[in-house]
Design a protein around this motif. Sequence first.
Motif, PDB file in Angstrom:
ATOM      1  N   THR A 280       0.820  -1.220   0.000  1.00  0.00           N
ATOM      2  CA  THR A 280       0.000   0.000   0.000  1.00  0.00           C
ATOM      3  C   THR A 280       0.847   1.260   0.000  1.00  0.00           C
ATOM      4  O   THR A 280       0.384   2.316  -0.428  1.00  0.00           O
ATOM      5  N   ALA A 281       2.098   1.166   0.467  1.00  0.00           N
ATOM      6  CA  ALA A 281       2.958   2.352   0.530  1.00  0.00           C
ATOM      7  C   ALA A 281       3.493   2.731  -0.837  1.00  0.00           C
ATOM      8  O   ALA A 281       3.598   3.917  -1.168  1.00  0.00           O
TER       9      ALA A 281
ATOM     10  N   GLY B 136      -4.127   2.077  -5.144  1.00  0.00           N
ATOM     11  CA  GLY B 136      -5.179   1.074  -5.209  1.00  0.00           C
ATOM     12  C   GLY B 136      -5.353   0.362  -3.885  1.00  0.00           C
ATOM     13  O   GLY B 136      -4.438   0.295  -3.057  1.00  0.00           O
ATOM     14  N   GLY B 137      -6.556  -0.169  -3.674  1.00  0.00           N
ATOM     15  CA  GLY B 137      -6.837  -0.914  -2.458  1.00  0.00           C
ATOM     16  C   GLY B 137      -6.227  -2.303  -2.514  1.00  0.00           C
ATOM     17  O   GLY B 137      -5.567  -2.697  -3.471  1.00  0.00           O
ATOM     18  N   VAL B 138      -6.484  -3.052  -1.443  1.00  0.00           N
ATOM     19  CA  VAL B 138      -5.966  -4.414  -1.331  1.00  0.00           C
ATOM     20  C   VAL B 138      -7.098  -5.402  -1.572  1.00  0.00           C
ATOM     21  O   VAL B 138      -8.183  -5.293  -0.983  1.00  0.00           O
ATOM     22  N   ALA B 139      -6.844  -6.372  -2.447  1.00  0.00           N
ATOM     23  CA  ALA B 139      -7.793  -7.447  -2.718  1.00  0.00           C
ATOM     24  C   ALA B 139      -7.236  -8.744  -2.165  1.00  0.00           C
ATOM     25  O   ALA B 139      -6.046  -9.040  -2.327  1.00  0.00           O
ATOM     26  N   LEU B 140      -8.088  -9.524  -1.536  1.00  0.00           N
ATOM     27  CA  LEU B 140      -7.721 -10.853  -1.058  1.00  0.00           C
ATOM     28  C   LEU B 140      -8.302 -11.901  -1.999  1.00  0.00           C
ATOM     29  O   LEU B 140      -9.486 -11.844  -2.354  1.00  0.00           O
ATOM     30  N   VAL B 141      -7.475 -12.850  -2.401  1.00  0.00           N
ATOM     31  CA  VAL B 141      -7.931 -14.024  -3.137  1.00  0.00           C
ATOM     32  C   VAL B 141      -7.667 -15.234  -2.239  1.00  0.00           C
ATOM     33  O   VAL B 141      -6.538 -15.716  -2.169  1.00  0.00           O
TER      34      VAL B 141
ATOM     35  N   VAL C 148      -2.959  -7.302  -4.929  1.00  0.00           N
ATOM     36  CA  VAL C 148      -3.518  -8.598  -4.558  1.00  0.00           C
ATOM     37  C   VAL C 148      -2.650  -9.311  -3.532  1.00  0.00           C
ATOM     38  O   VAL C 148      -1.427  -9.424  -3.693  1.00  0.00           O
ATOM     39  N   ILE C 149      -3.315  -9.777  -2.487  1.00  0.00           N
ATOM     40  CA  ILE C 149      -2.719 -10.727  -1.553  1.00  0.00           C
ATOM     41  C   ILE C 149      -3.521 -12.017  -1.675  1.00  0.00           C
ATOM     42  O   ILE C 149      -4.747 -12.015  -1.473  1.00  0.00           O
ATOM     43  N   ALA C 150      -2.870 -13.093  -2.035  1.00  0.00           N
ATOM     44  CA  ALA C 150      -3.513 -14.405  -2.092  1.00  0.00           C
ATOM     45  C   ALA C 150      -3.154 -15.184  -0.837  1.00  0.00           C
ATOM     46  O   ALA C 150      -2.027 -15.081  -0.333  1.00  0.00           O
ATOM     47  N   SER C 151      -4.100 -15.926  -0.331  1.00  0.00           N
ATOM     48  CA  SER C 151      -3.809 -16.804   0.805  1.00  0.00           C
ATOM     49  C   SER C 151      -3.876 -18.249   0.339  1.00  0.00           C
ATOM     50  O   SER C 151      -4.672 -18.609  -0.540  1.00  0.00           O
ATOM     51  N   ILE C 152      -3.013 -19.069   0.913  1.00  0.00           N
ATOM     52  CA  ILE C 152      -3.027 -20.513   0.677  1.00  0.00           C
ATOM     53  C   ILE C 152      -3.087 -21.185   2.033  1.00  0.00           C
ATOM     54  O   ILE C 152      -2.141 -21.105   2.827  1.00  0.00           O
ATOM     55  N   PHE C 153      -4.218 -21.825   2.315  1.00  0.00           N
ATOM     56  CA  PHE C 153      -4.396 -22.505   3.595  1.00  0.00           C
ATOM     57  C   PHE C 153      -5.438 -23.591   3.416  1.00  0.00           C
ATOM     58  O   PHE C 153      -6.594 -23.303   3.069  1.00  0.00           O
ATOM     59  N   VAL C 154      -5.031 -24.844   3.619  1.00  0.00           N
ATOM     60  CA  VAL C 154      -5.978 -25.956   3.565  1.00  0.00           C
ATOM     61  C   VAL C 154      -6.663 -26.009   4.924  1.00  0.00           C
ATOM     62  O   VAL C 154      -6.062 -26.411   5.925  1.00  0.00           O
ATOM     63  N   ASN C 155      -7.904 -25.577   4.956  1.00  0.00           N
ATOM     64  CA  ASN C 155      -8.612 -25.305   6.199  1.00  0.00           C
ATOM     65  C   ASN C 155      -9.233 -26.579   6.784  1.00  0.00           C
ATOM     66  O   ASN C 155     -10.215 -27.090   6.243  1.00  0.00           O
ATOM     67  N   PRO C 156      -8.706 -27.083   7.885  1.00  0.00           N
ATOM     68  CA  PRO C 156      -9.222 -28.366   8.395  1.00  0.00           C
ATOM     69  C   PRO C 156     -10.657 -28.311   8.874  1.00  0.00           C
ATOM     70  O   PRO C 156     -11.355 -29.331   8.854  1.00  0.00           O
ATOM     71  N   THR C 157     -11.137 -27.134   9.285  1.00  0.00           N
ATOM     72  CA  THR C 157     -12.472 -27.082   9.890  1.00  0.00           C
ATOM     73  C   THR C 157     -13.607 -27.146   8.879  1.00  0.00           C
ATOM     74  O   THR C 157     -14.761 -27.273   9.270  1.00  0.00           O
ATOM     75  N   GLN C 158     -13.300 -27.069   7.578  1.00  0.00           N
ATOM     76  CA  GLN C 158     -14.372 -27.194   6.595  1.00  0.00           C
ATOM     77  C   GLN C 158     -14.438 -28.591   5.990  1.00  0.00           C
ATOM     78  O   GLN C 158     -15.243 -28.846   5.101  1.00  0.00           O
TER      79      GLN C 158
ATOM     80  N   ASP D   2      -9.815  -4.633   1.097  1.00  0.00           N
ATOM     81  CA  ASP D   2     -10.941  -3.806   0.667  1.00  0.00           C
ATOM     82  C   ASP D   2     -11.950  -4.631  -0.117  1.00  0.00           C
ATOM     83  O   ASP D   2     -13.140  -4.323  -0.130  1.00  0.00           O
ATOM     84  N   SER D   3     -11.465  -5.666  -0.799  1.00  0.00           N
ATOM     85  CA  SER D   3     -12.344  -6.568  -1.547  1.00  0.00           C
ATOM     86  C   SER D   3     -11.795  -7.978  -1.420  1.00  0.00           C
ATOM     87  O   SER D   3     -10.621  -8.186  -1.123  1.00  0.00           O
ATOM     88  N   ALA D   4     -12.676  -8.969  -1.642  1.00  0.00           N
ATOM     89  CA  ALA D   4     -12.266 -10.373  -1.657  1.00  0.00           C
ATOM     90  C   ALA D   4     -12.924 -11.014  -2.865  1.00  0.00           C
ATOM     91  O   ALA D   4     -14.104 -10.762  -3.153  1.00  0.00           O
ATOM     92  N   TRP D   5     -12.176 -11.865  -3.557  1.00  0.00           N
ATOM     93  CA  TRP D   5     -12.576 -12.384  -4.864  1.00  0.00           C
ATOM     94  C   TRP D   5     -12.744 -13.895  -4.803  1.00  0.00           C
ATOM     95  O   TRP D   5     -11.870 -14.621  -4.326  1.00  0.00           O
ATOM     96  N   PHE D   6     -13.903 -14.336  -5.314  1.00  0.00           N
ATOM     97  CA  PHE D   6     -14.269 -15.745  -5.300  1.00  0.00           C
ATOM     98  C   PHE D   6     -14.791 -16.142  -6.675  1.00  0.00           C
ATOM     99  O   PHE D   6     -15.395 -15.335  -7.385  1.00  0.00           O
TER     100      PHE D   6
END
Length: 278
Positions: A18-19, A23-28, A52-62, A143-147
Amino acid sequence: MQIARTHAQLIEARAALTARMQGGVALVPTMGALHEGHISLVRAARAAGFQVIASIFVNPTQFGPGEDFARYPRDESADCAMLAAAGCGAVWLPDVATMYPPDAATAIEVAGPALLWEGALRPGHFRGVATVVATLFGQVRPDSAWFGAKDWQQVQVIRRMVRDLLLPVAIKTAPTWRDVDGLAMSSRNRYLSAEDRARAPTLFRTLEAVQARLHQGDPLGPTLAAGRADLDMAGLAVDYLALVDEKTLQPLDRIAPDARLIAAARLGSTRLLDNLAL
């Protein structure tokens, strides 16, 4: 592309993005094993002016008992290479202890669009989805999240959570990305045998056929029944094929302006999901 494995590194990576860039930050958010559908979300967010910041996490709780958490495909190096090539600014790679500290005492219970279909077949699934997505929102502060639209019910559950909890995140949906034969791209498609992969596009073709018949005025009940029969004859075990309100996911008994066809079927141990706007 910056790689963050701790919350402190994530904060630093977000601040750097951001510095030095507008533009804002989008999460994927992803569970990895990336394909062109995931990458299309990165590109769409970039085209809309977001970092864009993408996350990679295999979520055990789902994952439910007996589901494929342990064997879910994981390929961090290939995933990061794809994200970097697509212009992703940072990737967030938390571990389970970061996402679910031992003393964590909060989870998000969801109802409304989470109750039927996947929610009924996979008890607790959307509780896990909503909790991990809300946690990612708190960590990344996007600011936004994309699916992708393939997991249509999931998107509506997240939209409802954001609306009900007044979370300051715009939920964006990109079209389902498909192979040339129409099969919706999914990380789990790599489980399919060659024979099952050849049959898998039947799900989308059936949705298209049902859509066409409904557009020409055929009655809903018999048309859906014929679609289920076609899937069964092709060797797909049908979990559901239904016409629903696209926001509430409640079943419809007639065509309506916001109607959507949704379907889930199994080929061997692999579940296929798809949907089509009417």
